[in-house]
Design a protein around this motif. Structure first.
Motif, short mmCIF file in Angstrom:
data_model
loop_
_atom_site.label_atom_id
_atom_site.label_comp_id
_atom_site.label_asym_id
_atom_site.label_seq_id
_atom_site.Cartn_x
_atom_site.Cartn_y
_atom_site.Cartn_z
N GLN A 80 0.82 -1.21 0.00
CA GLN A 80 0.00 0.00 0.00
C GLN A 80 0.86 1.27 0.00
OE1 GLN A 80 -3.39 -0.12 2.78
NE2 GLN A 80 -3.35 -2.36 2.67
N LYS A 81 2.16 1.12 0.29
CA LYS A 81 3.13 2.22 0.25
C LYS A 81 2.66 3.45 1.03
CE LYS A 81 4.92 0.82 -4.26
NZ LYS A 81 6.07 0.10 -3.92
N ILE A 82 2.33 3.23 2.28
CA ILE A 82 1.84 4.31 3.13
C ILE A 82 3.01 4.90 3.92
CG2 ILE A 82 0.23 4.93 4.98
CD1 ILE A 82 -1.13 3.97 2.38
N SER A 83 3.10 6.20 3.92
CA SER A 83 4.16 6.87 4.69
C SER A 83 3.58 7.43 5.99
CB SER A 83 4.81 7.97 3.85
OG SER A 83 3.84 8.92 3.46
N SER A 84 4.45 7.97 6.80
CA SER A 84 4.04 8.52 8.09
C SER A 84 2.96 9.57 7.90
CB SER A 84 5.25 9.13 8.81
OG SER A 84 4.88 9.58 10.08
N TYR A 99 -4.18 0.41 10.27
CA TYR A 99 -2.80 0.54 10.70
C TYR A 99 -2.43 2.01 10.55
CZ TYR A 99 -2.72 -4.52 10.41
OH TYR A 99 -2.98 -5.86 10.61
N LEU A 100 -2.46 2.74 11.66
CA LEU A 100 -2.15 4.16 11.66
C LEU A 100 -0.63 4.31 11.58
CD1 LEU A 100 -4.55 5.18 14.55
CD2 LEU A 100 -4.99 5.39 12.10
N TYR A 107 11.38 1.87 14.80
CA TYR A 107 12.27 2.31 15.88
C TYR A 107 12.17 3.82 16.14
CZ TYR A 107 15.03 3.38 11.75
OH TYR A 107 15.44 3.84 10.53
N GLY A 108 11.39 4.53 15.35
CA GLY A 108 11.24 5.98 15.51
C GLY A 108 10.18 6.35 16.53
N SER A 109 9.88 7.63 16.55
CA SER A 109 8.87 8.14 17.47
C SER A 109 7.78 8.88 16.70
CB SER A 109 9.50 9.11 18.47
OG SER A 109 10.44 8.44 19.27
N PRO A 110 6.53 8.67 17.09
CA PRO A 110 5.45 9.39 16.43
C PRO A 110 5.38 10.83 16.92
CG PRO A 110 4.56 8.10 18.22
CD PRO A 110 6.05 7.80 18.14
N THR A 111 4.65 11.65 16.19
CA THR A 111 4.35 13.01 16.65
C THR A 111 2.84 13.14 16.73
OG1 THR A 111 4.19 13.94 14.42
CG2 THR A 111 6.40 13.91 15.44
N TYR A 112 2.39 14.16 17.43
CA TYR A 112 0.94 14.39 17.49
C TYR A 112 0.42 14.79 16.12
CZ TYR A 112 1.49 13.85 22.47
OH TYR A 112 1.78 13.32 23.71
N ARG A 116 -2.50 12.81 14.22
CA ARG A 116 -3.71 13.52 13.76
C ARG A 116 -3.95 13.26 12.28
NH1 ARG A 116 -2.05 18.36 14.02
NH2 ARG A 116 -2.05 18.37 16.30
N SER A 117 -2.90 13.29 11.48
CA SER A 117 -3.03 13.04 10.05
C SER A 117 -3.53 11.62 9.79
CB SER A 117 -1.68 13.27 9.36
OG SER A 117 -1.77 12.97 8.00
#
Length: 174
Positions: A80-84, A99-100, A107-112, A116-117
């Motif tokens: 599906q090639k979904i990015s952040s 799958y949000l 290994y990264g960190s999400p942001t608000y 939200r996006s």
């Protein structure tokens, strides 16, 4: 702490407390948000499910492991090639599994902002597919480190005008 102006009954109320802000948001919301103790995977089948992942779909820790074991199809998710900031979707019988994608890699960190996006994109998919019931864990919290009060506020911001029921499953080991 930030402050915010709230409009209620044509009066401008200055508030710097989360409690008053939350009460206002909840009072003006069509969203039904509730929390229950239990296993997310025991949610009735009329509830779609959602959780947060990295764009690599490694799903090697936390509740994501259970999603990978239960639903698999990692290749389909990757295709599906979904990015952040996006959302990947699988269908399981009569429910959707969301799958949000809230971070570029596991290994990264999400942001608000990315949360939200992703929530906004999920909301659009839900509207198109007439999904009105959703079960989630405390998304973005736990391993990802977001604060539940802020995540809950994002849920109200994104879904506040929608007639949607979201049940948050809080797992309590026994």
């Amino acid at each position: 702490m930030f402050s915010r102006f709230l409009v209620q009954s044509s009066k401008l109320i200055y508030s710097n407390t989360k409690q008053i802000q939350r009460r206002f948001v909840m009072a003006s919301s069509k969203l039904k948000l509730s929390e229950v103790e239990g296993d997310l995977f025991s949610a009735p089948e009329e509830y779609s499910l959602a959780h947060c992942v990295g764009a690599d779909f490694a799903m090697g820790a936390g509740i994501a492991v259970k999603f990978r074991q239960t639903y698999g199809q990692v290749e389909e998710l990757l295709a599906q090639k979904i990015s952040s900031g996006g959302v990947a979707v699988l269908k399981d019988k009569n429910r959707f599994i969301y799958y949000l994608v809230t971070k570029p890699a596991s290994y990264g960190s999400p942001t608000y902002d990315s949360l939200r996006s992703s929530l906004s994109q999920m909301k659009e998919h839900m509207k198109l597919n007439k999904v009105q019931k959703l079960a989630i864990p405390r998304i973005g919290c736990g391993i990802d480190g977001l604060e539940w009060d802020k995540v809950s506020a994002e849920l109200h911001t994104v879904f506040g005008d929608e007639e949607v029921e979201i049940v948050v499953y809080v797992f309590v080991p026994k």
